[in-house]
Write an enzyme that holds these catalytic residues in place. Sequence first.
Site, PDB file in Angstrom:
ATOM      1  N   THR A 117       0.828  -1.202   0.000  1.00 35.26           N
ATOM      2  CA  THR A 117       0.000   0.000   0.000  1.00 35.26           C
ATOM      3  C   THR A 117       0.865   1.256   0.000  1.00 35.26           C
ATOM      4  OG1 THR A 117      -1.567   1.306   1.296  1.00 35.26           O
ATOM      5  CG2 THR A 117      -0.117  -0.146   2.535  1.00 35.26           C
ATOM      6  N   TYR A 141      -1.972  -0.754  10.310  1.00 35.04           N
ATOM      7  CA  TYR A 141      -2.179  -1.365   8.980  1.00 35.04           C
ATOM      8  C   TYR A 141      -0.981  -1.080   8.078  1.00 35.04           C
ATOM      9  CZ  TYR A 141      -3.638  -1.545   4.117  1.00 35.04           C
ATOM     10  OH  TYR A 141      -3.669  -1.780   2.771  1.00 35.04           O
TER      11      TYR A 141
END
Length: 327
Positions: A117, A141
């Site tokens: 990401t 995350y």
Amino acid sequence: MAVILVTGGAGYIGSHACKALAAAGHTPVTYDNLRNGWRDAVQFGPLEEGDLLDTERLIEVMKEHKPEAVMHFAALIEVGVSVSEPDAFWRNNVSGTLSLLDAMVATGVRKIVFSSTCAVNGDQDGVMLDESSGFAPASPYAASKFAVEHMLHDYGVAFGIRHLAFRYFNVAGADDQARIGEHHRPETHLIPLILDAIEGKREALSVFGQDYPTRDGTCVRDYVHVEDLADAHIKGLAYLDKDTRVPVLTLGTGEGFTVREVMQAAAEATGKPVPAFDAPRRAGDPASLVCGSKLAAQELGWTPDRSNLKRMIEDAYRWHQQGHYDA
Ligand code: UDP
């Protein structure tokens, strides 16, 4: 043609990768615990139920199907939840990948394409991100994905595992025949929520924050069509056979849209107004996230051809109206 193990193949992006793999003549074997995935989304190859943390089960599945490579999508993804449940994110995303890599080493599987990401770069004041951007993972995350990127590097050096990590932001759209699409429980993503509001399936959309330093005060995001992402993963597989490779590529359009621009595009694509009201900022939302894909174009010949906002919303809307998962 090859067998490819797709972790998280029952999820949104994973299922589209399976579709693309099958279309390219490969056999996608989905490995999924079905906690956030859908049995009905597995339409393009066999399903093997199992948990990433279950190394013995992974070894069993790899011995049975003898995959040439792994595409690794399975992960917990909700940034907000990661703040309150970091244990679950470190366990699933980091320990889970450790278990996967150990199973690969044990069975001689030596190639992996990983879904990372751009959140590893964090909020860089709206500057367009690329592979050379600095790092500032701002949530458990993002930190968990960053940790996996390091893990892949170390397993490459020690055990000869070739890897490619893709970093990207927002994903949108669906299969053009509405066989598979985006469906989270609970749903937190902007475009499905807009479509729900348009269809009266839930109350009006909350527009989170109106005073960001952007064109209209709402957050800017870079949306990529899920089929473009799937295509990048197919190209990434072939790329792993090259002698000279870069380990990370960012996949973005380089163009962002505000929340209000997405709402406007949805109103135009559906011909219906978007019921909405102004709400406070959502914790942890950066003002603007956009990334480019120059290096991906150079290395893979990848360009986000389908990532036109109108088209993504039209495809998502078709799925929203026609498609569904029962299980
Ligand atoms: N957003 C919003 N209302 C919602 C859900 C999302 O205004 O009900 C905004 C959110 O603040 C962000 C953008 O839409 O700026 C995209 O959010 P999403 O959760 O889809 O993806 P994220 O950018 O968080 O990965």
